[in-house]
Design a protein around this motif. Structure first.
Motif, mmCIF file in Angstrom:
data_model
loop_
_atom_site.group_PDB
_atom_site.id
_atom_site.type_symbol
_atom_site.label_atom_id
_atom_site.label_comp_id
_atom_site.label_asym_id
_atom_site.label_seq_id
_atom_site.Cartn_x
_atom_site.Cartn_y
_atom_site.Cartn_z
ATOM 1 N N ARG A 147 23.758 38.195 34.225
ATOM 2 C CA ARG A 147 24.240 37.049 33.454
ATOM 3 C C ARG A 147 25.750 37.176 33.295
ATOM 4 N N LEU A 148 26.455 36.070 33.580
ATOM 5 C CA LEU A 148 27.917 36.066 33.516
ATOM 6 C C LEU A 148 28.398 35.383 32.245
ATOM 7 N N GLY A 185 24.052 27.271 31.466
ATOM 8 C CA GLY A 185 25.171 27.904 30.787
ATOM 9 C C GLY A 185 26.522 27.727 31.459
ATOM 10 N N LEU A 186 26.562 26.991 32.577
ATOM 11 C CA LEU A 186 27.821 26.793 33.302
ATOM 12 C C LEU A 186 28.453 25.467 32.918
ATOM 13 N N GLY A 187 29.675 25.511 32.409
ATOM 14 C CA GLY A 187 30.430 24.302 32.103
ATOM 15 C C GLY A 187 31.550 24.112 33.106
ATOM 16 N N ARG A 188 31.739 22.877 33.578
ATOM 17 C CA ARG A 188 32.763 22.599 34.596
ATOM 18 C C ARG A 188 33.540 21.349 34.204
ATOM 19 N N GLN A 189 34.857 21.499 34.101
ATOM 20 C CA GLN A 189 35.699 20.386 33.679
ATOM 21 C C GLN A 189 36.880 20.230 34.626
ATOM 22 N N PRO A 190 36.953 19.103 35.380
ATOM 23 C CA PRO A 190 38.118 18.895 36.261
ATOM 24 C C PRO A 190 39.399 18.775 35.446
ATOM 25 N N VAL A 200 41.395 21.085 40.892
ATOM 26 C CA VAL A 200 41.250 22.308 40.113
ATOM 27 C C VAL A 200 40.358 22.010 38.911
ATOM 28 N N ALA A 201 39.549 22.984 38.506
ATOM 29 C CA ALA A 201 38.669 22.794 37.358
ATOM 30 C C ALA A 201 38.698 24.026 36.466
ATOM 31 N N ALA A 202 38.367 23.804 35.194
ATOM 32 C CA ALA A 202 38.167 24.904 34.242
ATOM 33 C C ALA A 202 36.656 25.158 34.129
ATOM 34 N N LEU A 203 36.248 26.414 34.235
ATOM 35 C CA LEU A 203 34.836 26.776 34.178
ATOM 36 C C LEU A 203 34.574 27.677 32.981
ATOM 37 N N SER A 204 33.435 27.457 32.347
ATOM 38 C CA SER A 204 32.989 28.342 31.269
ATOM 39 C C SER A 204 31.623 28.907 31.634
ATOM 40 N N PHE A 205 31.437 30.195 31.370
ATOM 41 C CA PHE A 205 30.203 30.902 31.696
ATOM 42 C C PHE A 205 29.588 31.428 30.403
ATOM 43 N N ASP A 206 28.421 30.920 30.074
ATOM 44 C CA ASP A 206 27.725 31.337 28.857
ATOM 45 C C ASP A 206 26.343 31.867 29.237
ATOM 46 N N GLY A 207 26.309 33.121 29.674
ATOM 47 C CA GLY A 207 25.053 33.704 30.119
ATOM 48 C C GLY A 207 24.528 33.074 31.394
ATOM 49 N N VAL A 208 25.409 32.750 32.332
ATOM 50 C CA VAL A 208 25.025 32.068 33.571
ATOM 51 C C VAL A 208 24.289 33.048 34.495
#
Length: 369
Positions: A147-148, A185-190, A200-208
Motif C-alpha cells: 500500500r502506497l 485511494g488514488l487522487g489525480r488532479q490536472p 502535469v498532474a498532482a497525485l495523492s496516495f492514500d493506501g493505494v
C-alpha cells in the motif's frame, strides 16, 4: 544505426508530425485536459512503431536503441507534439527495462508498445532531478501486495496514465511499484502549467494498492539508469525544438521587409541568426554523443553535459526567435511563445543547468584517479 537509416527515420517522423501536429491542432489539444489525439496516438504506435522503437523484440518492440529514440524525440520537439509520449516512452519504458523484472516487463510493455495503454513514473514526487533521498512516497506490505501513501505534486500525464510506476521507500530501501488506474485511494488532479502542450498532474496516495517490481529495496541503481535515458531524451527534444525556432527566425528574416529590404540583410539580424546556429549545432553534438553511449559512467557524464548545454541553447534560441519576429513574436497568436514556454519548462525538468553543472563536477571528480 547508419546515417542513411537515421535520415530515413527522421524524414518519416517529420512528415508524420508535420501532418498530424500543425499549430492549429496543437492549440486545440493543449486546451483539453487529456492533451492527446487518441487516433494519432494509435497511428504512432501501430503504423510508425514509435512506442516500441527502443523495446526488445521479445516484448513486442523493434529492438533498436537510444540513438534511434533520440531522433524521434528531436522531431517531436520540433513539432511540439501533444501526447503522453515522453512519460510513456522516455520514462516508463526505460524504468521497466532497467528493473530487470521479466514478469513485470511481459505484463506491461506489450500494451505500452501497441499504444493501448499509457504510463508514467513518480520519481521524487516532483519534476526535479532524481534523488533517492527525496522520494515522497512510502510503502507498507499488505499481504502479497503493498500500500502506497504520500503525495506527488508534479507528475507528467499523471491524470491520464493507465499505469503509474511509483518509487517509494519501504523498510528495505528504495523500491519500485506499479499501480493500475483507477485505484482505491488514488487522487489525480490536472494542473495548469506554463507549458500547456505538456500535461502535469498532482497525485495523492492514500493506501493505494500496488504491485512490487523487482526486489524490495533494490530499485535505486535501475532508476538512476532510467533517469539518464529520460535526461538524454529531453535533451534531444530540446535540440529539435531549437532547430525549429532557428528555422522560423531565418524564414521570417528573409520574408520581413523593412526600409525596402529584408531584415535578414541587416548585420545585427545576420549575427543573431549566426549565433543561434552555433548554439543549435553545439546542442545537437552534445545530445547525439550522449545518445550514442552505452549505459555507464561515461553516459552519466555526457547526459549531464547534454542537459546543461541543450537547456541553455534552447532557451536562448527560443528568446532570439521572438526578438527577431519583433512585436508579433510576443503575441498569443504567434507560435514563437509556445516554444519559449517549452524551453523554460524543459530547462527545469529533471535538473536545471546549474544542477547538472554541479552533478558533472561530482561525477568527474569521483572518476579521477
Amino acid at each position: 544505426m547508419t546515417a542513411s537509416e537515421a535520415d530515413a527515420l527522421r524524414q518519416a517522423a517529420r512528415e508524420f508530425f508535420d501532418a498530424v501536429s500543425p499549430s492549429t491542432r496543437i492549440r486545440e489539444l493543449m486546451a483539453t485536459d487529456a492533451g492527446c489525439d487518441r487516433a494519432v496516438w494509435e497511428q504512432m504506435a501501430n503504423e510508425l512503431g514509435l512506442h516500441g522503437i527502443a523495446v526488445p523484440e521479445q516484448y513486442g518492440g523493434a529492438g533498436a536503441g537510444l540513438p534511434e529514440l533520440a531522433v524521434v524525440f528531436e522531431e517531436m520537439g520540433a513539432a511540439l507534439v501533444c501526447a503522453p509520449f515522453f512519460s510513456t516512452v522516455a520514462l516508463a519504458v526505460p524504468t521497466l527495462l532497467a528493473s530487470g523484472d521479466d514478469t513485470a516487463m511481459r505484463r506491461y510493455l506489450p500494451a505500452l508498445v501497441d499504444g493501448s495503454e499509457t504510463a508514467t513514473v513518480v520519481l521524487n514526487g516532483t519534476l526535479d532531478a532524481w534523488d533517492p533521498a527525496a522520494v515522497s512516497l512510502t510503502a507498507r506490505r499488505d499481504g502479497t501486495d503493498y500500500r502506497l501513501t504520500g503525495r506527488a505534486d508534479r507528475v507528467l500525464d499523471g491524470h491520464t496514465a493507465n499505469v503509474i510506476l511509483a518509487v517509494a521507500n519501504t523498510e528495505n530501501g528504495t523500491s519500485l511499484f506499479a499501480v493500475r488506474t483507477p485505484a482505491e485511494g488514488l487522487g489525480r488532479q490536472p494542473m495548469a502549467t506554463l507549458d500547456r502542450t505538456r500535461k502535469v498532474a498532482a497525485l495523492s496516495f492514500d493506501g493505494v494498492p500496488a504491485t512490487l517490481i523487482g526486489a524490495d529495496g533494490g530499485a535505486a541503481a535501475g532508476l538512476e539508469q532510467a533517469y539518464r535515458v529520460a535526461v538524454i531524451a529531453i535533451a534531444a527534444e530540446q535540440v529539435g525544438a531549437a532547430q525549429r525556432c532557428l528555422d522560423m527566425a531565418v524564414t521570417y528574416a528573409r520574408e520581413r521587409i523593412q526600409f525596402g529590404r529584408s531584415i535578414g540583410s541587416f548585420q545585427a539580424v545576420k549575427h543573431r541568426c549566426a549565433d543561434m546556429l552555433v548554439l543549435v549545432e553545439g546542442a545537437r553534438s552534445a545530445a547525439e554523443y550522449a545518445a550514442g553511449l552505452p549505459d555507464g559512467d561515461e553516459q552519466a557524464v555526457a547526459a549531464s553535459v547534454a542537459k546543461m548545454v541543450c537547456s541553455e541553447a534552447f532557451l536562448e534560441v527560443a528568446l532570439d526567435n521572438m526578438r527577431i519576429h519583433g512585436g508579433i513574436g510576443f503575441t498569443w497568436e504567434h507560435d514563437a511563445h509556445l516554444y519559449m514556454r517549452r524551453a523554460k519548462t524543459t530547462q527545469l525538468i529533471f535538473g536545471t543547468p546549474d544542477h547538472h553543472a554541479q552533478r558533472l563536477a561530482t561525477l568527474v571528480t569521483s572518476s579521477s584517479p
